[in-house]
Structures are given as C-alpha cells and as structure tokens.
Design a protein around this motif. Structure first.
Motif, PDB file in Angstrom:
ATOM      1  N   LYS A  37     -16.971 -61.183  -8.415  1.00  0.00           N
ATOM      2  CA  LYS A  37     -18.294 -60.705  -8.820  1.00  0.00           C
ATOM      3  C   LYS A  37     -18.301 -59.193  -9.040  1.00  0.00           C
ATOM      4  O   LYS A  37     -18.921 -58.700  -9.988  1.00  0.00           O
ATOM      5  N   TYR A  38     -17.599 -58.449  -8.172  1.00  0.00           N
ATOM      6  CA  TYR A  38     -17.591 -56.994  -8.308  1.00  0.00           C
ATOM      7  C   TYR A  38     -16.969 -56.558  -9.637  1.00  0.00           C
ATOM      8  O   TYR A  38     -17.390 -55.576 -10.250  1.00  0.00           O
ATOM      9  N   GLU A  39     -15.972 -57.317 -10.104  1.00  0.00           N
ATOM     10  CA  GLU A  39     -15.320 -56.991 -11.374  1.00  0.00           C
ATOM     11  C   GLU A  39     -16.285 -57.211 -12.542  1.00  0.00           C
ATOM     12  O   GLU A  39     -16.376 -56.392 -13.460  1.00  0.00           O
ATOM     13  N   THR A  40     -17.017 -58.313 -12.481  1.00  0.00           N
ATOM     14  CA  THR A  40     -18.011 -58.594 -13.517  1.00  0.00           C
ATOM     15  C   THR A  40     -19.104 -57.536 -13.485  1.00  0.00           C
ATOM     16  O   THR A  40     -19.517 -57.021 -14.527  1.00  0.00           O
ATOM     17  N   SER A  41     -19.573 -57.215 -12.309  1.00  0.00           N
ATOM     18  CA  SER A  41     -20.643 -56.226 -12.159  1.00  0.00           C
ATOM     19  C   SER A  41     -20.211 -54.862 -12.703  1.00  0.00           C
ATOM     20  O   SER A  41     -20.981 -54.186 -13.400  1.00  0.00           O
ATOM     21  N   ARG A  42     -18.992 -54.467 -12.409  1.00  0.00           N
ATOM     22  CA  ARG A  42     -18.468 -53.183 -12.910  1.00  0.00           C
ATOM     23  C   ARG A  42     -18.397 -53.194 -14.446  1.00  0.00           C
ATOM     24  O   ARG A  42     -18.771 -52.232 -15.094  1.00  0.00           O
ATOM     25  N   ALA A  43     -17.935 -54.311 -15.007  1.00  0.00           N
ATOM     26  CA  ALA A  43     -17.836 -54.417 -16.462  1.00  0.00           C
ATOM     27  C   ALA A  43     -19.225 -54.400 -17.114  1.00  0.00           C
ATOM     28  O   ALA A  43     -19.436 -53.745 -18.136  1.00  0.00           O
ATOM     29  N   VAL A  44     -20.190 -55.088 -16.507  1.00  0.00           N
ATOM     30  CA  VAL A  44     -21.558 -55.103 -17.038  1.00  0.00           C
ATOM     31  C   VAL A  44     -22.155 -53.700 -16.966  1.00  0.00           C
ATOM     32  O   VAL A  44     -22.836 -53.255 -17.900  1.00  0.00           O
ATOM     33  N   GLY A  45     -21.877 -52.968 -15.888  1.00  0.00           N
ATOM     34  CA  GLY A  45     -22.344 -51.580 -15.778  1.00  0.00           C
ATOM     35  C   GLY A  45     -21.765 -50.712 -16.884  1.00  0.00           C
ATOM     36  O   GLY A  45     -22.474 -49.897 -17.489  1.00  0.00           O
ATOM     37  N   SER A  46     -20.493 -50.884 -17.154  1.00  0.00           N
ATOM     38  CA  SER A  46     -19.848 -50.139 -18.242  1.00  0.00           C
ATOM     39  C   SER A  46     -20.448 -50.523 -19.589  1.00  0.00           C
ATOM     40  O   SER A  46     -20.659 -49.677 -20.462  1.00  0.00           O
TER      41      SER A  46
END
Length: 179
Positions: A37-46
């Motif tokens: 989830k943290y990887e997805t969240s980081r990508a969505v933030g970017s």
C-alpha cells in the motif's frame, strides 16, 4: 512514453480509469496490483504532483483531465495490443502481460499498423460467418476508403476459397474489370 510516467504509474492510471469510483482507492489498487500500500500511495502522491491525480478527497482520489487523457490512451493501446496478440494465437493470460508492455513501448506508428490489421481481421471474421451478404453490409464495413482495395481482395478470396457468390456494384471501371 510520457516522462512523468513509469510502469507502476501507468498500471495505477489504468486502475483508476477502469475501476468504478468505489474501487478506486489506494488499498484496492494495491491489492489488485499485488504491491504494498505504501508503494501505491507514494506513486499516487507523485502522480498528484504531476497533475494526473486529484487527492482532494484523500480516501477516494480520482484522475484529473490530463490523467484521464493519458489513461484513455494507454487503455486503448492495451486493448488493441491484447486483441491483436490473441488473434495471432497467444493465450489470453500471456497476451494480457505482453499487451501491457507493448502499450508502454511501441510507437504510435506501430499502433497505427496494428489498428489497420485489427480492422482487417474483424472484417475477415465478419464476412467468413455469413453465406450471403448484401451491398449494404459491405458498404457499412467499408466506410473508410483506405481499406477499399484490401476489402475487395478479401471479397475475391471469400469467393475463391469459400465458394461464396458475390454480387456487387463498383463505380470504378478499373476495379470492376479486375474484381
């Protein structure tokens, strides 16, 4: 490929584009893609910084106009590549993965060729299923002049290989003489 995007971001764009709003959460996208989830969240933030995603509602982010445009483009390319591969005999499970990479890496020119081939395949399948067809069906199928000669060759082949009787009116004297 757009310089703002990488493989993960495109997969996320496609999830936002293809899933309904209720499923377009970071958690459900993470589960669907099989990544933390943290990887997805980081990508969505970017992606938000790049102007592709709006996270005004943090629980339910959505695509911006630009994100929607890019997602639609990659979605069309993916679908076209997948159908093309499956028509060529590739099993669906392999075609899905390979089509994604084709959508990422093939040029627009390559996709134009695939798009033309796809139209020919669809016409071939359509005309192979019917014993007799009218000029009206033919005219509807030949709505783009770029394919006229290819379709005329296909009609000739249907006659020669499948024994179909073809009666048509051609307004070009040269085509009438040849076909």
């Amino acid at each position: 490929m757009d310089p703002r995007l990488n493989e993960l971001k495109i997969k996320i764009l496609l999830c936002f584009y293809r899933l309904d709003k209720a499923e377009s959460t970071v958690t459900s996208i993470s589960e669907r893609l099989g990544i933390p989830k943290y990887e997805t969240s980081r990508a969505v933030g970017s992606m938000e910084k790049d102007g592709l995603v709006d996270r005004t509602n943090i629980r339910s982010p959505e695509l911006t106009g630009e994100g929607e445009r890019l997602a639609a483009r990659y979605s069309r390319r993916y679908d076209l590549a997948k159908h093309h591969l499956m028509y060529e005999g590739v099993e669906e499970r392999f075609a899905k993965d390979d089509a994604f990479y084709m959508a990422l890496s093939c040029s627009d020119e390559t996709f134009e060729v695939i798009k033309c081939m796809e139209k020919k395949f669809l016409l071939r399948e359509h005309f192979a299923r019917i014993k007799n067809f009218t000029g009206e069906e033919f005219c509807e199928a030949i709505n783009d002049g770029r394919y006229q000669l290819q379709i005329l060759k296909l009609v000739r082949k249907l006659n020669e290989e499948y024994g179909m009787t073809v009666i048509m009116v051609l307004h070009d004297i040269n085509q009438s003489l040849y076909y």
